[in-house]
Every structure is written in structure tokens, then in C-alpha cells.
Design a protein around this motif. Structure first.
Motif, PDB file in Angstrom:
ATOM      1  N   ASP A 309       0.828  -1.214   0.000  1.00 25.61           N
ATOM      2  CA  ASP A 309       0.000   0.000   0.000  1.00 25.61           C
ATOM      3  C   ASP A 309       0.858   1.258   0.000  1.00 25.61           C
ATOM      4  N   LYS A 310       1.901   1.222   0.809  1.00 22.87           N
ATOM      5  CA  LYS A 310       2.798   2.368   0.903  1.00 22.87           C
ATOM      6  C   LYS A 310       3.476   2.600  -0.459  1.00 22.87           C
ATOM      7  N   LYS A 313       1.088   4.107  -3.056  1.00 24.46           N
ATOM      8  CA  LYS A 313       0.845   5.522  -2.749  1.00 24.46           C
ATOM      9  C   LYS A 313       2.033   6.394  -3.149  1.00 24.46           C
ATOM     10  N   GLU A 314       3.215   5.957  -2.741  1.00 23.67           N
ATOM     11  CA  GLU A 314       4.408   6.764  -3.043  1.00 23.67           C
ATOM     12  C   GLU A 314       4.701   6.771  -4.548  1.00 23.67           C
ATOM     13  N   ALA A 315       4.452   5.637  -5.195  1.00 24.65           N
ATOM     14  CA  ALA A 315       4.671   5.570  -6.647  1.00 24.65           C
ATOM     15  C   ALA A 315       3.768   6.578  -7.347  1.00 24.65           C
ATOM     16  N   LYS A 316       2.517   6.598  -6.932  1.00 24.20           N
ATOM     17  CA  LYS A 316       1.554   7.532  -7.541  1.00 24.20           C
ATOM     18  C   LYS A 316       2.015   8.981  -7.357  1.00 24.20           C
ATOM     19  N   PHE A 355      12.936   2.907  -3.257  1.00 20.61           N
ATOM     20  CA  PHE A 355      11.936   2.510  -2.263  1.00 20.61           C
ATOM     21  C   PHE A 355      12.435   1.305  -1.462  1.00 20.61           C
ATOM     22  N   GLU A 356      13.073   0.389  -2.160  1.00 14.82           N
ATOM     23  CA  GLU A 356      13.581  -0.818  -1.498  1.00 14.82           C
ATOM     24  C   GLU A 356      14.608  -0.450  -0.425  1.00 14.82           C
ATOM     25  N   LYS A 357      15.533   0.438  -0.787  1.00 15.07           N
ATOM     26  CA  LYS A 357      16.566   0.876   0.167  1.00 15.07           C
ATOM     27  C   LYS A 357      15.938   1.487   1.410  1.00 15.07           C
ATOM     28  N   GLU A 358      14.888   2.288   1.173  1.00 13.38           N
ATOM     29  CA  GLU A 358      14.281   3.006   2.298  1.00 13.38           C
ATOM     30  C   GLU A 358      13.397   2.118   3.171  1.00 13.38           C
ATOM     31  N   ASN A 359      12.922   1.005   2.589  1.00  7.41           N
ATOM     32  CA  ASN A 359      11.921   0.231   3.323  1.00  7.41           C
ATOM     33  C   ASN A 359      12.347  -1.166   3.737  1.00  7.41           C
ATOM     34  N   LEU A 360      13.553  -1.546   3.364  1.00  6.19           N
ATOM     35  CA  LEU A 360      14.027  -2.871   3.749  1.00  6.19           C
ATOM     36  C   LEU A 360      14.790  -2.729   5.066  1.00  6.19           C
TER      37      LEU A 360
END
Ligand SMILES: *Cc1c(COP(=O)(O)O)cnc(C)c1O
Length: 361
Positions: A309-310, A313-316, A355-360
Motif C-alpha cells: 500500500d505504501k 501511494k508513493e509511486a503515484k 523505495f527498497e533501500k528506504e523500506n528494507l
């Protein structure tokens, strides 16, 4: 003017060049002083538009003379009724169930006769194409129905089933004109335009002549008769004129690009950019079996639904729209039809890496 990267599954992205051309012709089509939307379908000008569209499509797909091309209405779903009404002579049809669209067509065909499931991938959430060797084709099947690219789940047939001589019917809505097709292997191919070739509402049907007969139930709605539609060259009533015009422009765009072999190469390269990233990501993963992966609809998930979901949203917010997976499936789906430039996919992958770097954790 701002155009974003639109990954919608359909209605979907169309080539920018086609849209600009249509915009330029909106008020005055080639000096005729009116829009294509405003002209009679019986006019010489429109006749030229539909004739050119058919000619270009025949060219692109190398359609043999003994096949008719029809531009009809009601979307792909209307064909779920039209096909059984016209093709079920023994009242028997075999289905390969690879997702929602196959299931819906199967249920509809069941109203008109005996519809049988000969293979299905429902056991694993339609994440693969079933084994096609030695299918139990009904000896008296009128045809075998497949959905060649599964828009919702992101799978595709890389080979056609051996139908043991029975007519093959393909719903090619979401892979139509994304790669060459050997039309002679099919009895009927249909495709809703809004996935890869034009606006919603128009459906293209390519049907072998011998399948067009006057042997259908007496109650068959007049608009659902191939014999009538064919005899009237798709103009029994007012056809979807503007849709046909836009499809015609997309056909020309494809021809200028080098035809279906050329677009296939581009599509493989495009899909690889995304799949290669997914295969090494520690946050995202593809949701279907590698050997069944669609080149048009790339389905993937992250480690959990909250992150999905995050991400969506961020992609949009960053200009990558319509990445949400189908409502019953969840996760993400990037539809990367012909008109999606490779730059759009590279930009998406860059965003996913960040996004991966920020969320992993
Ligand atoms: C979108 C889609 C349909 C339904 O198309 P409509 O034009 O909305 O009827 C059917 N089959 C497939 C494979 C699709 O992708």
C-alpha cells in the motif's frame, strides 16, 4: 501539459504520437471540416478509414484471405456470448481456465451448452499456465477456448494447446499485436481494443470463414450473429467509428515501427528490465511462475500488504500511476503494453530501487 507513466491494465496507455495526431484532426479531419466522430459511417471518408484499418491489420498479422476481420461493439465480454451462440453446433465446448476472464467466458458458454474445464491453474491462484500436453479434448467439442494473456494474474501462453484438430478460440485482448501470431492456428481470435490498440468498446474479431454460418439458435440477438456482421462488413448498425479510427492509427504506428517482430523485441526488452529487477530484489518478488510470465502485465508483491500500500501511494505521488493489483488479487501490477516506453519502465525500476533501500529493514 503533463503526461505521467500510466501502468493501467485497461483502458490503458496509447501511443502519444497517435493521440497527438487525433488531437490535431479533432476539429477538422483532413480538410473535411468535421471530426471523425461527427461523420456518417456510410460516408466515403469513413469507408476509407475502416478499409485502411482492416488492410493494415491484415498486413500486420498476415491474416489469410479465408479469415474475416470484424470491428464490433460490446467489448471482449460480448464475445463470451457471441462465440457460443454461433460456434456451438454440438453444444460442447472445452475451456482452459487460467483466470477470471476464462472463468467468465466459461460460465457464459454454459448457458448455451455443455462447457467443460479440461485444464485449470486455479489450484495455485492462476500463477501458471497448465500443462498442455495430452489434454482431454472432448471428441465432439465445437471449440477450445483459451485466454492467451491473463491480464489480472500476469501469465501468458508461450505455446498453444494441441486441440487435436478442434477449433481454437483465443481471447487475445491483452496481448493483441504485442507479438506476431500465426492466425492459421486459430479459428477465432478476439481482442477488446482498450488493452493494446484503442479505446474501450471496440472489439476486434478475426474469424475463419467456415465458422460463419446461419446455424445458430433462433433467439440469437441480431447483433450477435457473425453472418450478419460479416455480410454487412461490421456496419449492420452504426459501428464504433471513432474507436475504429483510433485503432487504425495504432496499426499504422505499429507498421512504422517495423511491425510485430519489431514490437515483440521491444516488449521482451521492456519486460526483462522489470523482471530482472524483481528477480534480485529483496523486497519485491514476481507472483507467477517464471516460464509463464506475461510480457504485458507484470504482477508482483512486496514482503507484506502494508508495504504494498505504501509503495502504491508513493509511486503515484512520483508519477507512476495505476500500479495497484486487481482487487481480488492484491499486490501490484504494472501493465506495460506496446505504448509504454522503455524509459517508463527504467524510471519505475529506479523508483523501486530507491523505495527498497528506504523500506528494507
Ligand atoms: C479486459 C479483458 C476482457 C474484458 O474486456 P471488456 O472489453 O471489458 O469486455 C476480457 N478478456 C481479457 C483477457 C481482458 O483482458
Amino acid at each position: 501539459m503533463k503526461r505521467i507513466y500510466n501502468f493501467s491494465a485497461g483502458p490503458a496507455i496509447l501511443p502519444e504520437a497517435v493521440l497527438s495526431e487525433a488531437a490535431n484532426e479533432m476539429l477538422d479531419y483532413q480538410g473535411y471540416g468535421m471530426s471523425v466522430m461527427e461523420m456518417s459511417h456510410r460516408s466515403k471518408i469513413f469507408q476509407q478509414i475502416i478499409d485502411d484499418a482492416e488492410k493494415d491489420l491484415r498486413n500486420l498479422l498476415n491474416i489469410p484471405e479465408n479469415y474475416k476481420v470484424l470491428f464490433l461493439q460490446g467489448g471482449a465480454t460480448n464475445q463470451f456470448s457471441m462465440i457460443p451462440l454461433n460456434l456451438m453446433k454440438n453444444k460442447k465446448v472445452d475451456f482452459i481456465i487460467t483466470g477470471n476472464w476464462a472463468q467468465k467466458a466459461y460460465e457464459e458458454a454454459g448457458k448455451y451448452g455443455d462447457a467443460k474445464v479440461i485444464a485449470s491453474s486455479e489450484d495455485k491462484m492462476f500463477s501458471y499456465i497448465p500443462d498442455l500436453t495430452n489434454l482431454e479434448i472432448s471428441p465432439d467439442a465445437d471449440y477450445v477456448h483459451i485466454v492467451e494473456n491473463n491480464t489480472i494474474y500476469g501469465t501468458k501462453f508461450y505455446e498453444l494447446p494441441d486441440t487435436k484438430g478442434k477449433t481454437l478460440v483465443s481471447d487475445a485482448s491483452s496481448c493483441f499485436l504485442s507479438e506476431p501470431m500465426d492466425v492459421t492456428k486459430y479459428g477465432l481470435i478476439f481482442a477488446g481494443a482498450q488493452k493494446n490498440v484503442g479505446p474501450a468498446g471496440t472489439v476486434i474479431v478475426i474469424i475463419r470463414e467456415d465458422l460463419i454460418t446461419s446455424d445458430y439458435p433462433a433467439y440469437t440477438p441480431i447483433m450477435l450473429r457473425y453472418d450478419l456482421q460479416s455480410a454487412n462488413k461490421s456496419m449492420y448498425n452504426t459501428p464504433p467509428t471513432y474507436g475504429i479510427y483510433l485503432c487504425g492509427k495504432v496499426f499504422k504506428w505499429l507498421i512504422n515501427l517495423g511491425g510485430l517482430e519489431a514490437i515483440q523485441k521491444i516488449n521482451i526488452a521492456k519486460a526483462n528490465v522489470l523482471y530482472d529487477y524483481l528477480d534480485q530484489s529483496k523486497l519485491f518478488f514476481g507472483t507467477v511462475e517464471k516460464k509463464s510470465r506475461s510480457l504485458m502485465n507484470v504482477t508482483f508483491k512486496s514482503l507484506n500488504p502494508e508495504i504494498d500500500d505504501k509503495f502504491i501511494k508513493e509511486a503515484k505521488a512520483n508519477g507512476f500511476d495505476n500500479l495497484k493489483g486487481y482487487r481480488t488479487v492484491g499486490g501490484m501490477r504494472a501493465s506495460i503494453y506496446n505504448a509504454m516506453p522503455i524509459e517508463g519502465i527504467k524510471a519505475l525500476v529506479q523508483f523501486m530501487e530507491k523505495f527498497e533501500k528506504e523500506n528494507l529493514v
